[in-house]
Motif scaffolding. Structure first.
Motif, mmCIF file in Angstrom:
data_model
loop_
_atom_site.group_PDB
_atom_site.id
_atom_site.type_symbol
_atom_site.label_atom_id
_atom_site.label_comp_id
_atom_site.label_asym_id
_atom_site.label_seq_id
_atom_site.Cartn_x
_atom_site.Cartn_y
_atom_site.Cartn_z
ATOM 1 N N SER A 11 0.842 -1.192 0.000
ATOM 2 C CA SER A 11 0.000 0.000 0.000
ATOM 3 C C SER A 11 0.879 1.244 0.000
ATOM 4 O O SER A 11 2.107 1.159 0.187
ATOM 5 N N LEU A 12 0.258 2.396 -0.189
ATOM 6 C CA LEU A 12 1.012 3.651 -0.113
ATOM 7 C C LEU A 12 1.689 3.769 1.247
ATOM 8 O O LEU A 12 2.849 4.169 1.335
ATOM 9 N N ARG A 13 0.985 3.408 2.279
ATOM 10 C CA ARG A 13 1.577 3.442 3.626
ATOM 11 C C ARG A 13 2.824 2.567 3.693
ATOM 12 O O ARG A 13 3.854 2.961 4.259
ATOM 13 N N ASP A 14 2.742 1.368 3.107
ATOM 14 C CA ASP A 14 3.904 0.466 3.089
ATOM 15 C C ASP A 14 5.071 1.084 2.329
ATOM 16 O O ASP A 14 6.218 1.023 2.772
ATOM 17 N N VAL A 15 4.770 1.663 1.162
ATOM 18 C CA VAL A 15 5.817 2.263 0.334
ATOM 19 C C VAL A 15 6.461 3.434 1.068
ATOM 20 O O VAL A 15 7.685 3.608 1.037
ATOM 21 N N LYS A 16 5.653 4.236 1.745
ATOM 22 C CA LYS A 16 6.198 5.347 2.528
ATOM 23 C C LYS A 16 7.123 4.819 3.618
ATOM 24 O O LYS A 16 8.185 5.397 3.873
ATOM 25 N N GLU A 17 6.755 3.718 4.242
ATOM 26 C CA GLU A 17 7.575 3.141 5.308
ATOM 27 C C GLU A 17 8.877 2.558 4.748
ATOM 28 O O GLU A 17 9.949 2.750 5.317
ATOM 29 N N ILE A 18 8.786 1.869 3.621
ATOM 30 C CA ILE A 18 9.968 1.256 3.003
ATOM 31 C C ILE A 18 10.971 2.319 2.575
ATOM 32 O O ILE A 18 12.179 2.175 2.795
ATOM 33 N N THR A 19 10.480 3.394 1.959
ATOM 34 C CA THR A 19 11.368 4.395 1.367
ATOM 35 C C THR A 19 11.657 5.590 2.266
ATOM 36 O O THR A 19 12.616 6.310 2.041
ATOM 37 N N SER A 20 10.796 5.835 3.211
ATOM 38 C CA SER A 20 10.791 7.032 4.075
ATOM 39 C C SER A 20 10.468 8.293 3.278
ATOM 40 O O SER A 20 10.755 9.400 3.717
ATOM 41 N N PHE A 21 9.859 8.134 2.089
ATOM 42 C CA PHE A 21 9.416 9.261 1.272
ATOM 43 C C PHE A 21 7.991 9.644 1.636
ATOM 44 O O PHE A 21 7.198 8.792 2.034
ATOM 45 N N SER A 22 7.661 10.902 1.436
ATOM 46 C CA SER A 22 6.273 11.348 1.584
ATOM 47 C C SER A 22 5.486 10.934 0.348
ATOM 48 O O SER A 22 6.069 10.538 -0.682
ATOM 49 N N ARG A 23 4.176 11.061 0.428
ATOM 50 C CA ARG A 23 3.316 10.751 -0.716
ATOM 51 C C ARG A 23 3.712 11.601 -1.919
ATOM 52 O O ARG A 23 3.858 11.100 -3.038
ATOM 53 N N ALA A 24 3.909 12.887 -1.693
ATOM 54 C CA ALA A 24 4.272 13.798 -2.779
ATOM 55 C C ALA A 24 5.600 13.398 -3.421
ATOM 56 O O ALA A 24 5.732 13.421 -4.649
ATOM 57 N N THR A 25 6.562 13.015 -2.615
ATOM 58 C CA THR A 25 7.866 12.613 -3.145
ATOM 59 C C THR A 25 7.752 11.332 -3.960
ATOM 60 O O THR A 25 8.372 11.207 -5.013
ATOM 61 N N ILE A 26 6.958 10.388 -3.501
ATOM 62 C CA ILE A 26 6.759 9.142 -4.250
ATOM 63 C C ILE A 26 6.222 9.442 -5.645
ATOM 64 O O ILE A 26 6.763 8.966 -6.648
ATOM 65 N N TYR A 27 5.174 10.256 -5.728
ATOM 66 C CA TYR A 27 4.587 10.560 -7.033
ATOM 67 C C TYR A 27 5.524 11.414 -7.895
ATOM 68 O O TYR A 27 5.550 11.270 -9.116
ATOM 69 N N ARG A 28 6.327 12.269 -7.281
ATOM 70 C CA ARG A 28 7.312 13.040 -8.036
ATOM 71 C C ARG A 28 8.386 12.105 -8.594
ATOM 72 O O ARG A 28 8.804 12.234 -9.748
ATOM 73 N N LYS A 29 8.830 11.154 -7.791
ATOM 74 C CA LYS A 29 9.849 10.204 -8.245
ATOM 75 C C LYS A 29 9.318 9.330 -9.374
ATOM 76 O O LYS A 29 10.076 8.934 -10.257
ATOM 77 N N ILE A 30 8.033 9.019 -9.366
ATOM 78 C CA ILE A 30 7.435 8.257 -10.467
ATOM 79 C C ILE A 30 7.598 9.031 -11.764
ATOM 80 O O ILE A 30 7.990 8.470 -12.790
ATOM 81 N N LYS A 31 7.335 10.330 -11.717
ATOM 82 C CA LYS A 31 7.433 11.169 -12.918
ATOM 83 C C LYS A 31 8.875 11.422 -13.336
ATOM 84 O O LYS A 31 9.186 11.481 -14.516
ATOM 85 N N GLU A 32 9.773 11.590 -12.380
ATOM 86 C CA GLU A 32 11.129 12.056 -12.671
ATOM 87 C C GLU A 32 12.196 10.974 -12.778
ATOM 88 O O GLU A 32 13.141 11.130 -13.529
ATOM 89 N N SER A 33 12.073 9.906 -12.001
ATOM 90 C CA SER A 33 13.226 9.010 -11.914
ATOM 91 C C SER A 33 12.904 7.531 -12.024
ATOM 92 O O SER A 33 13.671 6.708 -11.538
#
Length: 67
Positions: A11-33
């Motif tokens: 889940s998004l919560r899991d991904v945030k925990e795994i990466t320590s990224f915020s929701r906004a950073t996760i979606y930005r990284k999807i677009k950028e990297s």
């Protein structure tokens, strides 16, 4: 329809925990990297493949260590 090989749903919560990224950073990284894109499993629910997320994160760490 494209077949998806989902190893373990995260889940998004899991991904945030795994990466320590915020929701906004996760979606930005999807677009950028090339961060793994979420997989829509219902009208209001998305998940990520946990194996892909961890592989992406390990790749980022490896790149930082070689520079």
């Amino acid at each position: 329809m494209e077949k998806i090989n989902l190893t373990k749903a995260a889940s998004l919560r899991d991904v945030k925990e795994i990466t320590s990224f915020s929701r906004a950073t996760i979606y930005r990284k999807i677009k950028e990297s090339g961060f793994p894109k979420p997989i829509k499993i219902s009208a209001k629910r998305v998940v990520w493949d946990e194996v892909q997320v961890k592989a992406w994160l390990n790749e980022q760490v490896s790149q930082l260590q070689t520079h």
